[in-house]
Design a protein around this motif. Structure first.
Motif, PDB file in Angstrom:
ATOM      1  N   ILE A  96      42.717  30.501  21.005  1.00 16.65           N
ATOM      2  CA  ILE A  96      43.520  31.538  21.657  1.00 16.65           C
ATOM      3  C   ILE A  96      43.934  31.043  23.040  1.00 16.65           C
ATOM      4  O   ILE A  96      43.103  30.605  23.832  1.00 16.65           O
ATOM      5  CB  ILE A  96      42.728  32.863  21.758  1.00 16.65           C
ATOM      6  N   HIS A  97      45.226  31.146  23.323  1.00 18.20           N
ATOM      7  CA  HIS A  97      45.772  30.641  24.582  1.00 18.20           C
ATOM      8  C   HIS A  97      46.227  31.751  25.525  1.00 18.20           C
ATOM      9  O   HIS A  97      46.321  31.535  26.735  1.00 18.20           O
ATOM     10  CB  HIS A  97      46.959  29.716  24.307  1.00 18.20           C
ATOM     11  N   ALA A  98      46.520  32.923  24.982  1.00 17.62           N
ATOM     12  CA  ALA A  98      47.040  34.006  25.830  1.00 17.62           C
ATOM     13  C   ALA A  98      46.727  35.352  25.202  1.00 17.62           C
ATOM     14  O   ALA A  98      46.703  35.491  23.973  1.00 17.62           O
ATOM     15  CB  ALA A  98      48.549  33.861  26.008  1.00 17.62           C
ATOM     16  N   ILE A  99      46.476  36.358  26.052  1.00 16.23           N
ATOM     17  CA  ILE A  99      46.254  37.733  25.606  1.00 16.23           C
ATOM     18  C   ILE A  99      47.037  38.664  26.530  1.00 16.23           C
ATOM     19  O   ILE A  99      46.997  38.509  27.752  1.00 16.23           O
ATOM     20  CB  ILE A  99      44.763  38.121  25.627  1.00 16.23           C
ATOM     21  N   HIS A 100      47.735  39.620  25.952  1.00 15.04           N
ATOM     22  CA  HIS A 100      48.479  40.612  26.736  1.00 15.04           C
ATOM     23  C   HIS A 100      48.228  42.002  26.150  1.00 15.04           C
ATOM     24  O   HIS A 100      48.257  42.187  24.927  1.00 15.04           O
ATOM     25  CB  HIS A 100      49.982  40.305  26.703  1.00 15.04           C
ATOM     26  N   GLU A 101      47.988  42.978  27.024  1.00 16.32           N
ATOM     27  CA  GLU A 101      47.827  44.368  26.591  1.00 16.32           C
ATOM     28  C   GLU A 101      49.142  45.111  26.807  1.00 16.32           C
ATOM     29  O   GLU A 101      49.671  45.134  27.911  1.00 16.32           O
ATOM     30  CB  GLU A 101      46.711  45.047  27.379  1.00 16.32           C
ATOM     31  N   ASP A 102      49.688  45.729  25.754  1.00 19.26           N
ATOM     32  CA  ASP A 102      50.972  46.429  25.883  1.00 19.26           C
ATOM     33  C   ASP A 102      50.765  47.903  26.236  1.00 19.26           C
ATOM     34  O   ASP A 102      49.644  48.371  26.451  1.00 19.26           O
ATOM     35  CB  ASP A 102      51.829  46.252  24.627  1.00 19.26           C
ATOM     36  N   HIS A 103      51.868  48.662  26.283  1.00 21.54           N
ATOM     37  CA  HIS A 103      51.809  50.061  26.725  1.00 21.54           C
ATOM     38  C   HIS A 103      51.089  50.957  25.722  1.00 21.54           C
ATOM     39  O   HIS A 103      50.726  52.087  26.052  1.00 21.54           O
ATOM     40  CB  HIS A 103      53.224  50.589  26.992  1.00 21.54           C
ATOM     41  N   ASN A 104      50.884  50.467  24.498  1.00 22.98           N
ATOM     42  CA  ASN A 104      50.124  51.227  23.494  1.00 22.98           C
ATOM     43  C   ASN A 104      48.647  50.827  23.477  1.00 22.98           C
ATOM     44  O   ASN A 104      47.903  51.275  22.603  1.00 22.98           O
ATOM     45  CB  ASN A 104      50.716  50.995  22.103  1.00 22.98           C
ATOM     46  N   ASN A 105      48.258  49.989  24.417  1.00 23.51           N
ATOM     47  CA  ASN A 105      46.903  49.441  24.492  1.00 23.51           C
ATOM     48  C   ASN A 105      46.584  48.474  23.357  1.00 23.51           C
ATOM     49  O   ASN A 105      45.411  48.151  23.129  1.00 23.51           O
ATOM     50  CB  ASN A 105      45.848  50.552  24.534  1.00 23.51           C
ATOM     51  N   ASP A 106      47.615  48.022  22.638  1.00 16.95           N
ATOM     52  CA  ASP A 106      47.422  46.979  21.640  1.00 16.95           C
ATOM     53  C   ASP A 106      47.351  45.628  22.342  1.00 16.95           C
ATOM     54  O   ASP A 106      47.944  45.432  23.414  1.00 16.95           O
ATOM     55  CB  ASP A 106      48.572  46.964  20.631  1.00 16.95           C
ATOM     56  N   LEU A 107      46.639  44.682  21.755  1.00 15.04           N
ATOM     57  CA  LEU A 107      46.528  43.343  22.307  1.00 15.04           C
ATOM     58  C   LEU A 107      47.436  42.376  21.560  1.00 15.04           C
ATOM     59  O   LEU A 107      47.414  42.314  20.334  1.00 15.04           O
ATOM     60  CB  LEU A 107      45.077  42.852  22.219  1.00 15.04           C
ATOM     61  N   TRP A 108      48.236  41.632  22.312  1.00 13.02           N
ATOM     62  CA  TRP A 108      49.072  40.562  21.775  1.00 13.02           C
ATOM     63  C   TRP A 108      48.325  39.261  22.035  1.00 13.02           C
ATOM     64  O   TRP A 108      47.983  38.958  23.177  1.00 13.02           O
ATOM     65  CB  TRP A 108      50.428  40.552  22.454  1.00 13.02           C
ATOM     66  N   ILE A 109      48.092  38.499  20.986  1.00 13.99           N
ATOM     67  CA  ILE A 109      47.205  37.345  21.073  1.00 13.99           C
ATOM     68  C   ILE A 109      47.961  36.093  20.657  1.00 13.99           C
ATOM     69  O   ILE A 109      48.468  35.993  19.530  1.00 13.99           O
ATOM     70  CB  ILE A 109      45.967  37.556  20.185  1.00 13.99           C
ATOM     71  N   GLY A 110      48.053  35.132  21.592  1.00 13.29           N
ATOM     72  CA  GLY A 110      48.740  33.873  21.309  1.00 13.29           C
ATOM     73  C   GLY A 110      47.768  32.820  20.822  1.00 13.29           C
ATOM     74  O   GLY A 110      46.768  32.539  21.476  1.00 13.29           O
ATOM     75  N   THR A 111      48.064  32.231  19.670  1.00 15.02           N
ATOM     76  CA  THR A 111      47.180  31.242  19.044  1.00 15.02           C
ATOM     77  C   THR A 111      47.946  29.942  18.766  1.00 15.02           C
ATOM     78  O   THR A 111      49.146  29.845  19.000  1.00 15.02           O
ATOM     79  CB  THR A 111      46.612  31.768  17.711  1.00 15.02           C
ATOM     80  N   ASP A 112      47.226  28.968  18.227  1.00 14.42           N
ATOM     81  CA  ASP A 112      47.855  27.707  17.823  1.00 14.42           C
ATOM     82  C   ASP A 112      48.885  27.914  16.709  1.00 14.42           C
ATOM     83  O   ASP A 112      49.782  27.086  16.539  1.00 14.42           O
ATOM     84  CB  ASP A 112      46.803  26.727  17.306  1.00 14.42           C
ATOM     85  N   LYS A 113      48.730  28.980  15.948  1.00 13.59           N
ATOM     86  CA  LYS A 113      49.577  29.179  14.771  1.00 13.59           C
ATOM     87  C   LYS A 113      50.392  30.453  14.854  1.00 13.59           C
ATOM     88  O   LYS A 113      50.659  31.108  13.844  1.00 13.59           O
ATOM     89  CB  LYS A 113      48.717  29.174  13.512  1.00 13.59           C
ATOM     90  N   GLY A 114      50.784  30.829  16.059  1.00 15.93           N
ATOM     91  CA  GLY A 114      51.665  31.978  16.191  1.00 15.93           C
ATOM     92  C   GLY A 114      51.067  33.129  16.966  1.00 15.93           C
ATOM     93  O   GLY A 114      50.073  32.990  17.687  1.00 15.93           O
ATOM     94  N   LEU A 115      51.684  34.294  16.779  1.00 14.31           N
ATOM     95  CA  LEU A 115      51.373  35.486  17.559  1.00 14.31           C
ATOM     96  C   LEU A 115      50.772  36.564  16.666  1.00 14.31           C
ATOM     97  O   LEU A 115      51.289  36.833  15.572  1.00 14.31           O
ATOM     98  CB  LEU A 115      52.676  35.994  18.200  1.00 14.31           C
TER      99      LEU A 115
END
Length: 199
Positions: A1-20
């Motif tokens: 995992i290279h990146a994590i972002h929390e959106d306005h719905n409190n969901d987590l967006w997770i960046g990996t070696d193989k996509g999002l």
């Protein structure tokens, strides 16, 4: 995992070696982000960074692919990248880091292509290189005040850039050896740079 972002719905967006991937914390479900651009591009490679802008879009830097922008309100995915011979794209698809400022400008740190300034309202892109031309692998970019950016490089420490004049100058360097900067953080009036050799 290279990146994590929390959106306005409190969901987590997770960046990996193989996509999002998106993690819905309410339902405890992971799902792969499979949206495609109008020309069929998808996010299926290494996601290096995930950054929101001031208008609610999500910027996704995909290593050696380019920049994607997802509009959650229209469910539209667009992309911009480097194309050999083009004057309208990025200077490099090797995206390491993105900073979106309050003026809706995305400052994009690239491998070999210096710093890209992407005006998301007009679509204009400008390229900036350090005066020594030796520090154009930009690893990270942060904004320390309304006028000043700090850029981390792979060889020559931290550089300062004036957002209005675009002038660059050394900020933290080592005259005796190369300084590979991995990250920069500001706490109060102090700036810290994490390098290959320590803090």
């Amino acid at each position: 995992i290279h990146a994590i972002h929390e959106d306005h719905n409190n969901d987590l967006w997770i960046g990996t070696d193989k996509g999002l991937y998106i993690y819905d914390r309410r339902s405890d479900i992971f799902r792969k982000f499979t949206k495609k651009t109008k020309d069929g591009k998808s996010i299926d490679k290494l996601v290096q960074c995930i950054v929101p802008d001031t208008e609610g879009n999500i910027l996704i830097g995909v290593y050696w692919v380019g920049l994607f922008k997802y509009n959650p309100y229209t469910d539209e995915l667009t992309s911009i990248s480097y194309t050999d011979g083009s004057t309208t794209g990025l200077s490099s698809n090797g995206i390491w880091n993105i900073h979106a400022d309050s003026n809706n400008i995305a400052w994009i740190a690239t491998v070999g292509g210096g710093l890209n300034r992407y005006d998301m309202r007009t679509g204009e892109i400008q390229f900036f290189y350090t005066p020594d031309r030796l520090s154009n692998d930009i690893t990270t970019v942060i904004e320390i005040d309304n006028r000043t950016l700090l850029l981390g490089t792979t060889t020559n420490g931290v550089w300062r850039m004036d957002k209005q004049t675009f002038e660059m100058s050394p900020y933290i360097t080592d005259q005796d050896e190369e300084m590979y900067v991995r990250c920069i953080q500001q706490f109060g009036d102090k700036v810290y740079s994490g390098t290959e050799n320590g803090l």
